[in-house]
Scaffold this motif. Structure first.
Motif, short mmCIF file in Angstrom:
data_model
loop_
_atom_site.label_atom_id
_atom_site.label_comp_id
_atom_site.label_asym_id
_atom_site.label_seq_id
_atom_site.Cartn_x
_atom_site.Cartn_y
_atom_site.Cartn_z
N GLY A 356 0.82 -1.21 0.00
CA GLY A 356 0.00 0.00 0.00
C GLY A 356 0.85 1.26 0.00
N ALA A 365 -6.45 1.16 -6.59
CA ALA A 365 -6.93 0.29 -5.51
C ALA A 365 -8.35 -0.19 -5.81
CB ALA A 365 -6.90 1.04 -4.18
N GLN A 395 -5.11 -4.26 -1.53
CA GLN A 395 -5.83 -3.11 -2.09
C GLN A 395 -6.51 -2.29 -1.00
OE1 GLN A 395 -4.87 -2.48 -4.95
NE2 GLN A 395 -3.95 -4.53 -5.01
N THR A 398 -3.77 -0.19 0.00
CA THR A 398 -3.53 0.80 -1.05
C THR A 398 -4.56 1.92 -0.99
OG1 THR A 398 -2.61 -0.93 -2.46
CG2 THR A 398 -3.25 1.10 -3.53
N SER A 610 0.98 -2.38 -11.56
CA SER A 610 0.67 -2.10 -10.15
C SER A 610 0.47 -3.38 -9.34
CB SER A 610 -0.59 -1.24 -10.05
OG SER A 610 -0.37 0.00 -10.67
#
Length: 650
Positions: A356, A365, A395, A398, A610
């Protein structure tokens, strides 16, 4: 939670008359790992498989062969009753096998015929444009026939040798058929060698080449249709029998596993001895199961675990449902040994945290969170589910850092005012708030944290995070050493690092005049004490690794480095799409569509990156920098005797 499950070594002893009942009960319980018996001088010997092993093995081979032929793979299906499957097994298996044999034989004949046709086609194609019946290519007493490839028409050259010849030449295929009298054949052969002549085999067939080619092409088409029809019939057999095949394979696999169990067990003329491992918490349940299955005629006894046993004891994780997905990451490295701490729960915190911190973008995200949830619902695979859970955790982290950084697909959400001008944010009226001046780089720490304007501060912050993470590793290493080799080894091997760090910090603070200057001397003395302790604990290897303390901490600055690269890729995509191609507010046209395509493709690529880049770098920080301070691994996976049924039930 930080330790694997405690295990007990147990031995089950009984009379051979209850051997099968005992094995059956252990298999159903699925909690006892059997240790293979190696014959020694005790007089005990490895047992013989149960009587049904040959029959079961033959059927299992047949069903797996059929499954492979039909291409049957795991599917979600309703569980079938084991007894129903067994009662229908022989008849259905024989019927299916016979049907498949017929189809396979038919298909094999057709494929053999197609292969012959393909070979004949390859022979015919060079002659396709030559209008000469194949019957005319042979049977002459005074003529020689040359048929093959030449690089050009050789008619003029042959005419200089003899006027008694006839030639057919196809410039498209470079094919030539030449008839000359036999007395000139040798001279003509020498001539053709100069034109790179390569002889072709004349097909053993009658008729005109083009007609023959057309005829066999038509025949080939018909054969292909027949093969397709057989494939369709086989596919329908697959649909019809897939559930039966999967259920039968499961039932037979279980029976085969049980039938071959004696090959792992010590036996005498009248008794059996099963040695193995069971989680401590399940030992009482093991006793109850064995007693119930044998009416108390088999005995379970717990063995005292020796130091030698500690090296081979199987390892079963002891994590909560929430942290369990990270066991996949542990298994990629190695399971802990019995005396080691299990860092799975720590990975549950640090892996998503670093991921994150690296990505930190609300837009990415949300995209990846939706993707992970969608895949998890669409695919019921036991291998995919934990990976998607890890991605979901990452996520969420993130998303939190995305709010902290105030970023959405590379756009800053808040406007930032600097001495060089104003960086406009995506949300009108939302401005960054100055919190405090950073002690490094003459930077101002704001909320949201504007990473591209806080590079020096972020580098120091991430190195500090690394320093803390590494020291947690040393602390765990101290505990591991204490458990393995005692407190003295723990103090010298791992505790010395803390002493060295304290010495360095005191010396630096004293040198920087943060503390009185005498602190510098005190720091040097503490550092030297730590160095001597390290030498005693780890030998010369310890001081050699001393510089790694700094390099390992600096390695964590990749958190800001990789994060910035993601921001700049996203910003570049946004710049190309909305400033270089199309300016928002201008009329919508072809450039608008092109800008949208660039935007989608660019961010699609960055979304894929990512997943990969933050994942790999976060993983590296765990495996290399963190695990290197305390973790050895190498534990043996706990593999209980049994089977988790997917297609059948008792």
């Amino acid at each position: 939670m930080l330790e694997p499950k405690q295990m007990s070594r147990a031995v089950i002893v009984g009379h051979k008359s209850i051997f099968e009942e005992t094995v059956d009960a252990l298999h159903k319980a699925n909690l006892f790992q059997i240790e293979d018996f190696n014959e020694d001088e005790s007089g005990l010997r490895i047992g013989r498989p149960f009587e049904n092993v040959d029959e079961v093995s033959k059927k299992l081979i047949k069903i797996r062969s059929i499954a492979s032929l039909l291409g049957v793979k795991d599917v979600v299906s309703k569980k079938q009753d084991k007894k129903s499957v067994l009662s229908a097994l022989d008849d259905t298996l024989n019927k299916l096998d016979a049907e498949l044999d017929v189809k396979a034989e038919q298909k094999s004949k057709l494929e053999a015929e197609l292969k012959e046709i393909d070979s004949l086609k390859k022979e015919l194609i060079p002659f396709a444009n030559i209008s000469l019946d194949f019957d005319l290519y042979h049977g002459y007493e005074h003529l020689s026939v040359f048929s093959g490839y030449v690089k050009e028409d050789v008619g003029a050259a042959v005419s200089r040798i003899t006027s008694s010849y006839e030639i057919f030449y196809d410039a498209k295929e470079s094919t030539m058929v030449l008839f000359v009298t036999k007395d000139k054949a040798a001279e003509v052969a020498d001539l053709l060698a100069g034109f790179a002549f390569r002889e072709l085999r004349i097909p053993n067939i009658s008729g005109m080449p083009s007609e023959s080619l057309s005829r066999i092409t038509s025949k080939e088409s018909g054969l292909l249709k027949q093969v397709e029809a057989i494939d369709a019939e086989i596919e329908s057999l697959k649909d019809k029998y897939a559930e039966f095949i999967l259920a039968s394979n499961e039932v037979l696999s279980i029976e085969a596993q049980k039938s071959e169990t004696p090959l792992k067990v010590a036996t005498s003329d009248s008794t059996f001895i099963i040695d193995g491992w069971v989680p401590e918490e399940d030992y009482a349940e093991l006793e109850r199961i064995v007693k119930a299955a044998t009416n108390g005629r088999a005995f379970v006894s717990k063995q005292e675990m020796t130091k030698k046993d500690q090296k081979i004891v199987p390892i079963e994780y002891n994590n909560s449902k929430m942290t369990a997905p990270f066991q996949e990451i542990m298994d990629l490295y190695a399971r802990p040994t019995y005396k080691e701490l299990d860092p799975t729960a720590l990975l549950f915190i640090s892996f998503p945290l670093f991921y994150g911190m690296i990505l930190g973008d609300i837009g990415y995200a949300l995209i990846l969170l939706a993707m992970a949830i969608g895949i998890k619902k669409a695919i019921s695979s036991d291998a995919i589910k934990p990976l998607m859970n890890i991605l979901i955790y990452c996520q969420i982290s993130t998303l939190i850092f995305g709010v902290l950084y105030g970023e959405f697909l590379g756009f800053p959400l808040a406007s930032l005012h600097t001495e060089h001008g104003v960086t406009e944010g995506l949300i009108k009226g939302f401005e960054t708030v100055n919190l405090l001046a950073s002690p490094v780089g003459d930077e101002m720490i704001t909320f949201p944290v504007h990473r591209t304007h806080l590079v020096m501060t972020m580098i120091i912050a991430t190195a500090l995070v690394g320093f803390i993470h590494i020291n947690i590793g040393y602390l765990l290493g101290f505990i591991n050493e204490n458990r393995k080799h005692g407190i003295s080894a723990a103090i010298f091997e791992k505790g010395s690092w803390f002493v060295i760090e304290i010495g360095l910090i005191l010396a630096i603070l004293g040198y920087a005049a943060v503390l009185p200057s005498v602190t510098t001397i005190l720091g040097v003395v503490v550092f030297l004490i730590g160095l001597v302790m390290l030498l005693k604990g780890e030998g010369i290897k310890g001081p050699i690794e001393l510089p790694s303390l700094l390099s390992n901490s600096l390695s964590y600055t990749r958190i800001i480095a990789v994060g910035l690269s993601s921001i700049y890729i996203a910003s570049t995509v946004n710049l190309i799409a909305f400033e270089m191609i199309w300016e928002p507010g201008t009329p919508i046209g072809g450039t608008t569509i092109f800008a949208i395509i660039v935007f989608l493709l660019g961010h699609g690529l960055n979304t894929a990156l990512s997943i990969i880049a933050p994942g790999l770098h976060s993983l590296r920080l765990q495996y290399v920098e963190f695990f290197g301070k305390f973790y050895e691994g190498g534990g043996r996976k706990y593999d209980p005797f049994g089977y988790i049924r997917k297609y059948t039930e008792e």
